[in-house]
Design a protein around this motif. Structure first.
Motif, PDB file in Angstrom:
ATOM      1  N   UNK A 596      41.161  63.245  34.718  1.00 29.87           N
ATOM      2  CA  UNK A 596      39.858  62.940  35.290  1.00 29.87           C
ATOM      3  C   UNK A 596      39.914  62.950  36.818  1.00 29.87           C
ATOM      4  N   UNK A 597      38.775  63.270  37.408  1.00 28.73           N
ATOM      5  CA  UNK A 597      38.598  63.057  38.844  1.00 28.73           C
ATOM      6  C   UNK A 597      37.867  61.730  39.001  1.00 28.73           C
ATOM      7  N   UNK A 598      38.489  60.789  39.693  1.00 37.99           N
ATOM      8  CA  UNK A 598      37.944  59.429  39.768  1.00 37.99           C
ATOM      9  C   UNK A 598      37.902  58.960  41.219  1.00 37.99           C
ATOM     10  N   UNK A 599      37.132  57.934  41.439  1.00 39.77           N
ATOM     11  CA  UNK A 599      37.191  57.224  42.714  1.00 39.77           C
ATOM     12  C   UNK A 599      37.385  55.751  42.408  1.00 39.77           C
ATOM     13  N   UNK A 600      37.863  55.015  43.387  1.00 44.23           N
ATOM     14  CA  UNK A 600      38.218  53.606  43.153  1.00 44.23           C
ATOM     15  C   UNK A 600      37.527  52.714  44.170  1.00 44.23           C
ATOM     16  N   UNK A 601      36.983  51.617  43.679  1.00 42.67           N
ATOM     17  CA  UNK A 601      36.319  50.625  44.528  1.00 42.67           C
ATOM     18  C   UNK A 601      37.253  49.438  44.736  1.00 42.67           C
ATOM     19  N   UNK A 602      37.565  49.130  45.999  1.00 48.71           N
ATOM     20  CA  UNK A 602      38.413  47.974  46.312  1.00 48.71           C
ATOM     21  C   UNK A 602      37.606  46.682  46.203  1.00 48.71           C
ATOM     22  N   UNK A 603      37.967  45.788  45.287  1.00 50.60           N
ATOM     23  CA  UNK A 603      37.264  44.504  45.216  1.00 50.60           C
ATOM     24  C   UNK A 603      37.551  43.668  46.463  1.00 50.60           C
ATOM     25  N   UNK A 604      36.548  42.967  46.951  1.00 54.74           N
ATOM     26  CA  UNK A 604      36.705  42.197  48.191  1.00 54.74           C
ATOM     27  C   UNK A 604      37.832  41.176  48.085  1.00 54.74           C
ATOM     28  N   UNK A 605      37.887  40.449  46.956  1.00 55.92           N
ATOM     29  CA  UNK A 605      38.853  39.362  46.841  1.00 55.92           C
ATOM     30  C   UNK A 605      40.278  39.851  46.607  1.00 55.92           C
ATOM     31  N   UNK A 606      40.428  41.090  46.203  1.00 56.57           N
ATOM     32  CA  UNK A 606      41.767  41.652  46.060  1.00 56.57           C
ATOM     33  C   UNK A 606      42.184  42.357  47.342  1.00 56.57           C
ATOM     34  N   UNK A 607      41.248  43.097  47.936  1.00 52.03           N
ATOM     35  CA  UNK A 607      41.556  43.874  49.136  1.00 52.03           C
ATOM     36  C   UNK A 607      41.464  43.082  50.409  1.00 52.03           C
ATOM     37  N   UNK A 674      31.764  65.926  41.513  1.00 42.90           N
ATOM     38  CA  UNK A 674      32.831  66.154  40.536  1.00 42.90           C
ATOM     39  C   UNK A 674      33.482  64.850  40.082  1.00 42.90           C
ATOM     40  N   UNK A 675      33.194  63.744  40.772  1.00 43.23           N
ATOM     41  CA  UNK A 675      33.747  62.444  40.369  1.00 43.23           C
ATOM     42  C   UNK A 675      33.176  62.070  39.005  1.00 43.23           C
ATOM     43  N   UNK A 676      34.062  61.843  38.052  1.00 37.43           N
ATOM     44  CA  UNK A 676      33.637  61.555  36.674  1.00 37.43           C
ATOM     45  C   UNK A 676      33.592  60.055  36.387  1.00 37.43           C
ATOM     46  N   UNK A 677      34.516  59.320  37.002  1.00 29.96           N
ATOM     47  CA  UNK A 677      34.617  57.903  36.681  1.00 29.96           C
ATOM     48  C   UNK A 677      34.725  57.078  37.962  1.00 29.96           C
ATOM     49  N   UNK A 678      34.002  55.994  37.965  1.00 27.39           N
ATOM     50  CA  UNK A 678      34.026  55.022  39.068  1.00 27.39           C
ATOM     51  C   UNK A 678      34.897  53.866  38.596  1.00 27.39           C
ATOM     52  N   UNK A 679      36.070  53.710  39.212  1.00 22.18           N
ATOM     53  CA  UNK A 679      37.083  52.784  38.694  1.00 22.18           C
ATOM     54  C   UNK A 679      37.029  51.463  39.445  1.00 22.18           C
ATOM     55  N   UNK A 680      37.061  50.366  38.695  1.00 20.91           N
ATOM     56  CA  UNK A 680      37.029  49.025  39.274  1.00 20.91           C
ATOM     57  C   UNK A 680      38.238  48.239  38.782  1.00 20.91           C
ATOM     58  N   UNK A 681      38.477  47.096  39.429  1.00 21.63           N
ATOM     59  CA  UNK A 681      39.573  46.207  39.010  1.00 21.63           C
ATOM     60  C   UNK A 681      39.117  44.760  39.075  1.00 21.63           C
ATOM     61  N   UNK A 682      37.823  44.547  38.791  1.00 22.75           N
ATOM     62  CA  UNK A 682      37.237  43.211  38.899  1.00 22.75           C
ATOM     63  C   UNK A 682      36.096  43.097  37.895  1.00 22.75           C
ATOM     64  N   UNK A 683      36.081  42.043  37.079  1.00 21.97           N
ATOM     65  CA  UNK A 683      35.002  41.879  36.094  1.00 21.97           C
ATOM     66  C   UNK A 683      33.617  41.777  36.721  1.00 21.97           C
ATOM     67  N   UNK A 684      33.512  41.122  37.878  1.00 22.46           N
ATOM     68  CA  UNK A 684      32.214  41.038  38.547  1.00 22.46           C
ATOM     69  C   UNK A 684      31.758  42.422  38.993  1.00 22.46           C
ATOM     70  N   UNK A 685      32.679  43.198  39.525  1.00 23.69           N
ATOM     71  CA  UNK A 685      32.339  44.562  39.933  1.00 23.69           C
ATOM     72  C   UNK A 685      31.880  45.377  38.727  1.00 23.69           C
ATOM     73  N   UNK A 686      32.568  45.218  37.602  1.00 20.94           N
ATOM     74  CA  UNK A 686      32.170  45.927  36.393  1.00 20.94           C
ATOM     75  C   UNK A 686      30.724  45.603  36.040  1.00 20.94           C
ATOM     76  N   UNK A 687      30.372  44.322  36.066  1.00 14.62           N
ATOM     77  CA  UNK A 687      29.012  43.899  35.714  1.00 14.62           C
ATOM     78  C   UNK A 687      27.992  44.449  36.694  1.00 14.62           C
ATOM     79  N   UNK A 688      28.279  44.336  37.988  1.00 16.25           N
ATOM     80  CA  UNK A 688      27.325  44.784  39.006  1.00 16.25           C
ATOM     81  C   UNK A 688      27.139  46.300  38.970  1.00 16.25           C
TER      82      UNK A 688
END
Length: 728
Positions: A596-607, A674-688
């Motif tokens: 997949x071609x993906x992009x990643x969102x840095x969660x504020x509290x992790x980054x 071409x980005x297929x998936x928006x990748x998160x690492x935070x449950x709040x980010x997933x919900x939003x």
């Protein structure tokens, strides 16, 4: 042309100034210094009257000062996100400091070296080097100011303008510009009057001006005819006028420094020295004294918060990165800091007191403004002078909570947590129901020793979309054959976001419950699904003095120690723990399972909060996905909108932060659509982002997935590949 005699490689300092004028000059110097010192005294006396700050700010002062000097002199914060602004400020700062040092050298030569040694060191090679450096850095100073004037008045950079923009901003920049240009004009007139000696070519700007005066045929009379009574346009009169104009402007500027915007030259450096390196990660603990107030009056603010207000330069960097402001919420971080400062100054001038924060137009800050804050820390990360916005913002939030001025939906969340231990209001016995669909049982960490005590969190436990993430993470840990367990119905909400919207005592209650529960468990590390939990367990629980609260009958714990004060227990976000497992070979991933071609969102509290950027990326790349970075990534990441209680409130905003972020993923990344998936690492980010995907009409364009879901899919692909090889 009448040439004024001067020594071969030096010059007369007060040429053209009479003895009377010399005396007047030093009388004005004394008055200027007195006015300056009195102003500085008043400022620091006000800080001394401020409340004590809960964190050590003046410990290891020499080390703090050296570090602050490095930060300030390198202009590293000014260069962040803004090369033009960094160069502009560097030129002004370095030029100003050079000119200040040059003036100090003159004073030392004339009033220390000359009386003691009956001579000058300001001559010969030293003089030539001095003149070259002063001209070079003075030119940078003027260029930097020209850049500032161009950006402010010609380009009209939006972030430099706001309701606190005033004539003092204009006066500040034009006074500095006048000092820089006036200094060169004065020097050029002096070089011309001396006959443009060859050695003065080192003063290349002044030398060029002198050549221009010569080409224009500017008349010269001689020093004995210069001054107030001389007539006509000639170099002596112009030099005399320029000398006094430059001196009076300098006197005005120095005297003005402690009373207006120029004070930031002192307060900003002091602010950097006294900064808390963990600011934002941890918040000041509220006193156990129930009579203590948070922001009823200015007396409640600490001396550091007052210094923050004075350090603000109105640069608007915080405003330009604030996701609340970008979404048209009524928050502008700069305005909150400056509103508090203006009210303080008005009160000191005798104005009537106002409520600091309330719902309505009679207070300094409106409650709706602070409800808009996402606690993402972008403002603090962008601030070049280390203002700790969240410390003042949390003080205001706590006052709102004390007054009952919180959003009704947030009050419901408080009630849910108090009654059921979670933000959903669901029964505690249902907390581990998400695990029922797993093909294996999860260990009860209250009954068996485990390596990883896994704090699952509210959203992975109760929200249907995030339950899939929890099951994915459980599958990963099982596949890695590590020992892990959960607390089942003894797990409660971590308290991070209710604390950031002002409910400190509920946070302490939750913290006490957890540390007391953990004390009865045997484990090596705590692993968190949610970066918010990770931050609060790692940085804030160790700050709580539980002994202050243990005797309170409202507190459901008897724990009286400081938990994990020395950091003996590792607290990890799950991506950090799993990245270790991949690195140690406990998870078999070849790096080519997914395409997949993906992009990643840095969660504020992790980054931004905890400087963890690489573990999630390494896991994404370990699955074989091609990672296309968004323009705003790592510390520049743009908040999803869910922090600081935003997840529980409805706002009139356009666009939503989540919608803007998804647009950025599809339009502004190198891979674009071409980005297929928006990748998160935070449950709040997933919900939003699942919400933003629907409201922003992105459902057919991009999928929201957690890093854990990618890994589980990659593990399945790897298993299939192994079975195919075995079958062959």
């Amino acid at each position: 042309m009448n040439v004024i005699a001067q020594s071969d490689v030096a010059r007369e300092t007060y040429w053209g100034i009479s003895a009377t004028e010399y005396a007047v000059f030093y009388l004005l110097t004394a008055i200027t210094i007195a006015v300056f010192l009195y102003g500085v005294y008043r400022r620091f006396a006000r800080y001394a009257a401020g409340d004590d700050d809960p964190f050590a700010r003046l410990n290891e002062l020499p080390s703090r000062t050296l570090t602050a000097a490095k930060i300030v002199l390198s202009n590293e914060k000014q260069f962040d996100r803004d090369l033009y602004g960094g160069l502009m400020h560097a030129f002004i700062l370095w030029g100003f400091l050079t000119l200040f040092i040059a003036t100090s050298i003159l004073a030392v030569d004339g009033y220390v070296y000359k009386p003691i040694f009956q001579g000058h060191f300001w001559e010969g090679d030293f003089y030539l080097a001095y003149q070259f450096v002063v001209d070079a850095m003075g030119l940078l100073f003027v260029v930097g100011l020209g850049m500032a004037i161009y950006r402010r008045y010609w380009v009209r950079n939006e972030r430099l303008w706001g309701r606190h923009t005033s004539s003092e901003d204009d006066l500040f920049i034009w006074t500095l510009f006048g000092l820089g240009v006036g200094g060169f004009l004065l020097e050029g007139l002096r070089v011309y009057s001396a006959g443009i000696p060859d050695h003065e070519v080192v003063s290349f700007v002044a030398y060029g001006l002198a050549l221009a005066f010569d080409a224009a045929g500017l008349a010269t009379l001689g020093p004995e005819q210069a001054g107030l009574n001389a007539a006509g346009l000639n170099v002596e009169n112009l030099h005399w006028l320029a000398w006094w104009s430059h001196s009076l402007l300098a006197f005005f500027f120095i005297a003005w420094i402690p009373y207006a915007k120029p004070f930031h030259m002192l307060s900003s450096f002091a602010n950097v020295i006294t900064r808390d390196e963990k600011a934002g990660q941890r918040l000041p603990n509220v006193p156990a004294d129930l009579d203590a107030t948070n922001a009823e009056s200015l007396d409640d603010f600490t001396w550091k918060e007052l210094l923050d207000q004075d350090a603000c330069t109105k640069c608007g960097r915080c405003s330009s990165v604030c996701p609340a402001k970008a979404s048209d919420r009524p928050l502008d971080p700069r305005n909150v800091i400056l509103d508090l400062k203006r009210y303080r100054e008005e009160r000191e001038a005798g104005a009537e007191p106002q409520p600091i924060i309330a719902d309505g137009g009679t207070s300094v800050i409106d409650t709706e403004t602070m409800e808009s804050c996402m606690a993402c820390m972008a403002c603090m990360d962008a601030c070049p002078v280390e203002i700790e916005h969240l410390q003042s913002f949390t003080r205001l939030q706590r006052q709102m909570t004390d007054q009952g001025d919180v959003d009704s939906s947030v009050q419901d969340v408080f009630q849910n947590v108090m009654q059921n231990g979670n933000t959903f209001g669901d029964a505690p016995r249902n907390r581990a129901d998400w695990a029922d669909d797993l093909e294996f049982d999860i260990t009860d960490a209250r009954e068996e020793e485990v390596d990883y005590l896994w704090y699952v969190g509210d959203y992975p436990s109760y929200d249907e979309r995030n339950k899939r993430v929890a099951r994915s993470l459980a599958t990963i840990l099982e596949e890695a054959d590590v020992s892990f367990g959960i607390l089942f119905d003894d797990e409660k909400y971590d308290g991070n976001d209710v604390r950031r919207i002002g409910e400190e005592f509920l946070y302490v209650e939750l913290a006490g419950h957890h540390v007391e529960t953990w004390e009865d468990c045997e484990f090596d590390k705590i692993v968190c699904t949610d970066p918010h939990s990770y931050n609060t367990f790692k940085n804030e629980y160790p700050e709580v003095d539980f002994a202050e609260f243990a005797d309170d009958p409202m507190m459901p714990f008897d724990y009286t120690d400081r938990w994990n004060e020395e950091g003996e227990i590792d607290v990890l976000h799950w991506t950090q723990a799993v990245e270790e497992l991949v690195r140690d070979g406990k998870l078999e991933l070849n790096g080519d399972e997914l395409d997949y071609t993906v992009t990643y969102h840095d969660p504020c509290h992790l980054g931004r909060y905890n400087d963890e950027y690489e573990a999630p990326r390494e896991l994404i790349e370990a699955t074989g996905c091609e990672l296309a970075e968004m323009p705003r990534n790592r510390a520049d990441s743009f908040c999803c909108g869910g922090g600081g209680g935003g997840l529980w409130m409805d706002f009139e905003e356009d666009p939503k932060p989540s919608e803007e972020r998804l647009r950025e993923a599809l339009e502004d990344t190198a891979a674009g659509a071409a980005v297929e998936k928006f990748v998160v690492a935070c449950p709040m980010c997933m919900t939003m982002y699942e919400d933003g995907r629907k409201t922003g009409d992105f459902e057919d364009q991009i999928e929201i997935v957690d890093v854990a879901e990618l890994i589980v899919e990659a593990i399945g692909k790897e298993r299939e590949a192994r079975l195919e090889v075995a079958a062959d």
